[in-house]
Design an enzyme around this catalytic site. Structure first.
Site, PDB file in Angstrom:
ATOM      1  CB  THR A 208      19.998  -0.779 -35.773  1.00 35.54           C
ATOM      2  OG1 THR A 208      18.750  -1.452 -35.596  1.00 35.54           O
ATOM      3  CG2 THR A 208      19.759   0.464 -36.603  1.00 35.54           C
ATOM      4  NE  ARG A 236       9.672  -4.936 -35.240  1.00 32.26           N
ATOM      5  CZ  ARG A 236      10.869  -4.420 -35.003  1.00 32.26           C
ATOM      6  NH1 ARG A 236      11.845  -4.623 -35.865  1.00 32.26           N
ATOM      7  NH2 ARG A 236      11.089  -3.692 -33.924  1.00 32.26           N
ATOM      8  CB  VAL A 237       8.198  -1.992 -40.495  1.00 31.44           C
ATOM      9  CG1 VAL A 237       9.140  -0.816 -40.726  1.00 31.44           C
ATOM     10  CG2 VAL A 237       7.968  -2.751 -41.801  1.00 31.44           C
ATOM     11  CB  THR A 259      20.545   1.254 -32.363  1.00 26.99           C
ATOM     12  OG1 THR A 259      20.529  -0.161 -32.148  1.00 26.99           O
ATOM     13  CG2 THR A 259      21.449   1.902 -31.333  1.00 26.99           C
TER      14      THR A 259
END
Length: 342
Positions: A208, A236-237, A259
């Protein structure tokens, strides 16, 4: 003659005489500008990075922070600043966003991003996109050119085409070191149908990139972009595209990009929780950030970090992992770049 009328005559006299005077108007003065960025948190130690790798990360963080700060220094908006910084990192194979995004279990890339405007609390997000060169640009388009907050998958990609955003094939995001990471994750997971409930080591979960900024008008913005989790399946999220979990901005409190292990950041609505503590409890960004990251999140098993900025340009970047790629630049000061806990 009344006292108020006498005062009015005095003001009129000053105006007609050509005398100059200034009202105490905070909005008329430039706000202190500031920006902070992150490139992911996790198992980041001196033992894990060669001197050449560390130099490369520091150089790219410097490039990203300078790009965002240059926008602010030229009078640009915090929104433009966070986009500029994030796109530098999306275009680098060093980070888990854009080029360099991790692979799904099936060997593809599914990208997520979100952005939020602290002045209006408008927001845009995308999830599971595969063919958009800059997911953060698409998130901004969702915010500014649609009535929605989040678009996903093929619908988001169709919207991106309609908006004229640059398209790429999915292999544009390929990198050899991420593919090797996928192979190691597959070995650990074993059978494909176990992926949904077997936990991977922390090294497979983090990435991220993100940026937060305040411009000369005191307006905040936050942006986050990611490739997600190595070997993810089933669409997947994580938290990065979810407003309130991975991204938040409100001029009355703060702006945050997160993150870490996304499932925990979602469950504990980390970004919004920190800003709520600033807004309703009157806590500083330091106190609010440390409390949520170390005292709320970590005891439950949630690991990662955040970057925080408020309207006065105060920056705080707490994390509970061994390291977090991060940088900040306040006013005309020098950029501060750091990687490790110390």
């Amino acid at each position: 003659m009344s006292r108020s009328f006498t005062g009015l005559l005095a003001v009129l006299a000053l105006c007609t005489s050509g005398a100059s005077f200034a009202f105490d108007d905070h909005a008329a003065a430039d706000n202190p500008i500031a920006i902070a960025i992150h490139g992911g948190a996790g198992t980041i130690t001196r033992e894990n990075l060669s001197p050449e790798q560390e130099q490369a990360y520091r150089a790219k963080l410097n490039e990203a922070i300078d790009a965002g700060h240059a926008v602010l220094a030229q009078g640009g908006t915090s929104m433009d600043a966070v986009i500029a910084a994030v796109q530098i990192m999306e275009a680098s194979p060093l980070f888990n966003a854009g080029i360099g995004a991790v692979y799904t279990f099936d060997g593809e890339h599914e990208l997520d991003a979100s952005i939020m405007d602290g002045k209006t609390r408008e927001a845009g997000a995308v999830a599971g996109v595969k063919t958009v060169k800059s997911p953060i640009a698409l998130a901004r388009a969702v915010m500014e050119q649609s009535v929605h907050v989040m678009l996903s998958g093929t619908g988001a990609e169709q919207f991106a085409q309609e908006q004229g955003l640059e398209q790429v094939t999915n292999d544009y995001f390929n990198t050899e070191h991420r593919y090797q990471q996928l192979e190691r994750a597959r070995e650990q997971l074993g059978e494909a149908d176990k992926q949904a409930y077997l936990a991977l080591d922390q090294k497979f979960k983090y990435g991220t990139v993100g940026a937060v900024a305040v411009d000369k008008h005191g307006n905040l913005a936050a942006a986050t972009s990611t490739g997600g989790m190595t070997a993810k399946r089933y669409g997947r999220v994580g938290d990065s595209p979810i407003i309130g979990a991975g991204t938040w901005a409100d001029n009355e409190s703060c702006a945050i990009s997160a993150t870490g292990h996304g499932e925990y950041f979602i469950r504990y609505h980390v970004a919004a929780d920190i800003c709520s503590r600033v807004k309703y409890l009157g806590e500083s960004v330091q106190v609010a950030g440390d409390t949520v990251i170390h005292d709320v999140l970590l005891p439950q098993g949630g690991t990662g970090g955040v970057i925080i900025i408020d309207a006065d340009g105060n920056v705080h970047m707490p994390f509970n992992t061994e390291g977090m790629y991060r940088a900040s630049k306040v006013g005309d000061g020098q950029a501060e770049v750091a990687i490790y806990r110390d």
